[in-house]
Scaffold this motif. Structure first.
Motif, PDB file in Angstrom:
ATOM      1  N   VAL A   1       0.860  -1.176   0.000  1.00  0.00           N
ATOM      2  CA  VAL A   1       0.000   0.000   0.000  1.00  0.00           C
ATOM      3  C   VAL A   1       0.900   1.231   0.000  1.00  0.00           C
ATOM      4  CG1 VAL A   1      -1.846   1.244   1.181  1.00  0.00           C
ATOM      5  CG2 VAL A   1      -1.745  -1.259   1.318  1.00  0.00           C
ATOM      6  N   THR A   2       0.732   2.106  -0.974  1.00  0.00           N
ATOM      7  CA  THR A   2       1.587   3.285  -1.093  1.00  0.00           C
ATOM      8  C   THR A   2       0.786   4.565  -0.912  1.00  0.00           C
ATOM      9  OG1 THR A   2       1.309   3.596  -3.492  1.00  0.00           O
ATOM     10  CG2 THR A   2       3.024   2.060  -2.777  1.00  0.00           C
TER      11      THR A   2
ATOM     12  N   ARG B   1       2.890  10.472   5.404  1.00  0.00           N
ATOM     13  CA  ARG B   1       2.551   9.643   6.555  1.00  0.00           C
ATOM     14  C   ARG B   1       1.098   9.854   6.978  1.00  0.00           C
ATOM     15  NH1 ARG B   1       5.158   6.600  10.365  1.00  0.00           N
ATOM     16  NH2 ARG B   1       3.993   6.351  12.308  1.00  0.00           N
TER      17      ARG B   1
ATOM     18  N   LEU C   1      -1.344   7.449   5.651  1.00  0.00           N
ATOM     19  CA  LEU C   1      -1.247   6.043   6.088  1.00  0.00           C
ATOM     20  C   LEU C   1      -1.310   5.883   7.601  1.00  0.00           C
ATOM     21  CD1 LEU C   1       1.555   4.496   3.807  1.00  0.00           C
ATOM     22  CD2 LEU C   1      -0.913   4.140   3.651  1.00  0.00           C
TER      23      LEU C   1
ATOM     24  N   LEU D   1      -4.009   3.591   9.165  1.00  0.00           N
ATOM     25  CA  LEU D   1      -3.801   2.187   8.806  1.00  0.00           C
ATOM     26  C   LEU D   1      -2.626   1.588   9.566  1.00  0.00           C
ATOM     27  CD1 LEU D   1      -4.396   2.136   4.954  1.00  0.00           C
ATOM     28  CD2 LEU D   1      -5.585   0.725   6.640  1.00  0.00           C
ATOM     29  N   LEU D   2      -1.551   2.347   9.740  1.00  0.00           N
ATOM     30  CA  LEU D   2      -0.402   1.852  10.493  1.00  0.00           C
ATOM     31  C   LEU D   2      -0.801   1.525  11.925  1.00  0.00           C
ATOM     32  CD1 LEU D   2       2.424   4.263   9.265  1.00  0.00           C
ATOM     33  CD2 LEU D   2       1.954   1.941   8.489  1.00  0.00           C
TER      34      LEU D   2
ATOM     35  N   THR E   1      -3.389  -1.581  12.091  1.00  0.00           N
ATOM     36  CA  THR E   1      -2.819  -2.897  11.776  1.00  0.00           C
ATOM     37  C   THR E   1      -1.595  -3.232  12.621  1.00  0.00           C
ATOM     38  OG1 THR E   1      -1.443  -1.976  10.010  1.00  0.00           O
ATOM     39  CG2 THR E   1      -3.641  -2.769   9.398  1.00  0.00           C
TER      40      THR E   1
ATOM     41  N   TYR F   1       6.714  -0.122   6.326  1.00  0.00           N
ATOM     42  CA  TYR F   1       6.158  -0.722   7.534  1.00  0.00           C
ATOM     43  C   TYR F   1       5.495  -2.044   7.154  1.00  0.00           C
ATOM     44  CZ  TYR F   1       6.830   4.049   9.126  1.00  0.00           C
ATOM     45  OH  TYR F   1       7.378   5.275   9.417  1.00  0.00           O
ATOM     46  N   ARG F   2       5.546  -3.003   8.077  1.00  0.00           N
ATOM     47  CA  ARG F   2       5.057  -4.348   7.769  1.00  0.00           C
ATOM     48  C   ARG F   2       4.056  -4.830   8.805  1.00  0.00           C
ATOM     49  NH1 ARG F   2       5.451  -9.564   9.196  1.00  0.00           N
ATOM     50  NH2 ARG F   2       5.518 -11.147   7.544  1.00  0.00           N
TER      51      ARG F   2
ATOM     52  N   ILE G   1       1.406  -7.478   4.467  1.00  0.00           N
ATOM     53  CA  ILE G   1       1.052  -6.154   3.967  1.00  0.00           C
ATOM     54  C   ILE G   1       2.180  -5.193   4.299  1.00  0.00           C
ATOM     55  CG2 ILE G   1      -0.622  -4.267   4.011  1.00  0.00           C
ATOM     56  CD1 ILE G   1      -2.714  -6.303   4.946  1.00  0.00           C
TER      57      ILE G   1
ATOM     58  N   PHE H   1       3.394  -1.180   3.992  1.00  0.00           N
ATOM     59  CA  PHE H   1       2.940   0.195   3.796  1.00  0.00           C
ATOM     60  C   PHE H   1       4.158   1.054   3.471  1.00  0.00           C
ATOM     61  CE2 PHE H   1      -0.021  -1.751   6.807  1.00  0.00           C
ATOM     62  CZ  PHE H   1      -1.239  -1.496   6.198  1.00  0.00           C
TER      63      PHE H   1
ATOM     64  N   GLN I   1      -8.758   5.615   4.609  1.00  0.00           N
ATOM     65  CA  GLN I   1      -8.048   4.610   5.398  1.00  0.00           C
ATOM     66  C   GLN I   1      -9.017   3.665   6.109  1.00  0.00           C
ATOM     67  OE1 GLN I   1      -4.128   6.045   7.336  1.00  0.00           O
ATOM     68  NE2 GLN I   1      -5.256   7.938   6.890  1.00  0.00           N
TER      69      GLN I   1
END
Length: 247
Positions: free
Chosen positions: A6-7, A11, A14, A17-18, A21, A35-36, A44, A46, A229
Motif C-alpha cells: 500500500v503506497t 505519513r 497512512l 492504517l499503520l 494494523t 512498515y510491515r 502487507i 505500507f 483509510q
C-alpha cells in the motif's frame, strides 16, 4: 505467502492504517520508509513514497524489484472535478489513470503524447501514451466493497498532474484534454510502474477538495484521508480472506 503493498505520498495518508494494523517499521528498506504487518496469512507492506511522479515511480520500482508484490494499492487524497458526483469526504476509485501534463503545447492548443509518437509504455501488444489502464474488475470490486460499507464512492478515470489545479479554469482545461473524476500527483506513475512489472494495481483516494479556485477553508484533508483509510482497513481484510484478483 501473498504480499500487498500500500503506497501513499505522506505519513498522514497512512497513519490510521499503520495504527489499526499495528504495522512495524522495516529497518533496511532503502530510501522508502516501509512498515510491515500480517493479516490472515497475507503480508502487507505500507510505503511512504513522497510527493509527485518521480518519487512515486522511484519508490514503486524499488518495491517491485525487492519485494515482488502480488497487489499494489495506491491511496491518499485527491481533488474532485466538477460534475463527477463527488463531495469532500467521499471516495474515488480509479478505473484508469491519465498522465494529464505530458504532451505538447502547440499554436492550436495542448496536445497529448500521441502527437510526438513516442509511447510511455510499449509491451504486451500495447502502445500507451497518456492513458494507463488499471484492472477494471478489481476497481469494480473495490467500489462494491465501499458501497456495502456505507462509503459514498464514485468509479472513474483519474488525472495525474505535476501542478495541482488551483483554479476552476485549469480544471476545465484538464477535462477538455481527458475525462476525469479526480486529480492527484502520483497515481499514473504508480500505475505505469505496476503495469511494467505485471502487478495488479488499485487506486482509491479520499476527496479533500473540489477542483476550483483555491480556498483552503473549503478543504477537509483530515476527513478525506480518514475515510479512505477506514475503507482500506475493511478492503484489506476482505482481500486477505478472499485474495480477489491476486496471482
Amino acid at each position: 505467502m501473498s504480499r500487498i503493498i500500500v503506497t501513499a505520498s505522506t505519513r498522514l495518508e497512512l497513519s490510521e492504517l499503520l495504527a489499526a494494523t499495528s504495522a512495524s517499521a522495516l529497518p533496511d528498506a532503502g530510501h522508502v520508509p516501509l512498515y510491515r504487518t500480517e493479516m490472515r496469512g497475507t503480508e502487507i507492506l505500507f510505503a511512504l513514497t513522497g510527493i509527485g511522479k518521480v518519487n512515486a515511480a522511484s519508490a514503486v520500482t524499488l518495491l517491485c524489484e525487492r519485494y515482488a508484490p502480488d497487489l499494489i494499492i495506491n491511496t491518499g487524497c485527491g481533488g474532485a472535478f466538477a460534475g463527477a458526483g463527488l463531495a469532500v469526504g467521499d471516495l474515488a476509485v480509479a478505473d484508469s489513470e491519465y498522465l494529464a501534463d505530458e504532451g505538447v503545447r502547440t499554436p492550436d492548443g495542448w496536445r497529448g503524447l500521441d502527437l510526438i509518437g513516442i509511447p510511455v509504455y510499449e509491451g504486451r501488444g500495447e502502445r500507451l501514451f497518456n492513458r494507463i489502464p488499471l484492472d477494471r474488475e478489481m476497481a469494480r470490486r473495490a467500489l462494491d466493497c465501499a458501497t456495502v460499507g456505507g462509503f459514498d464512492t464514485v468509479l472513474g478515470p483519474f488525472l495525474t498532474v505535476s501542478t495541482c489545479s488551483g483554479t476552476t479554469r485549469q480544471g476545465e482545461e484538464l477535462l477538455r484534454r481527458f475525462p476525469g473524476v479526480c486529480e492527484n500527483m502520483e497515481g499514473a506513475a504508480v500505475a505505469q510502474v505496476a503495469l511494467m512489472y505485471g502487478v495488479p494495481c488499485l487506486e482509491v483516494r479520499g476527496i479533500s477538495n473540489m477542483v476550483e479556485d483555491r480556498d483552503l477553508s473549503r478543504w477537509d484533508l483530515k476527513r478525506a484521508v480518514g475515510q479512505v483509510q477506514r475503507f482500506l482497513a475493511l478492503y484489506l481484510a476482505q482481500v486477505a480472506d478472499n485474495r480477489p484478483g491476486m496471482r
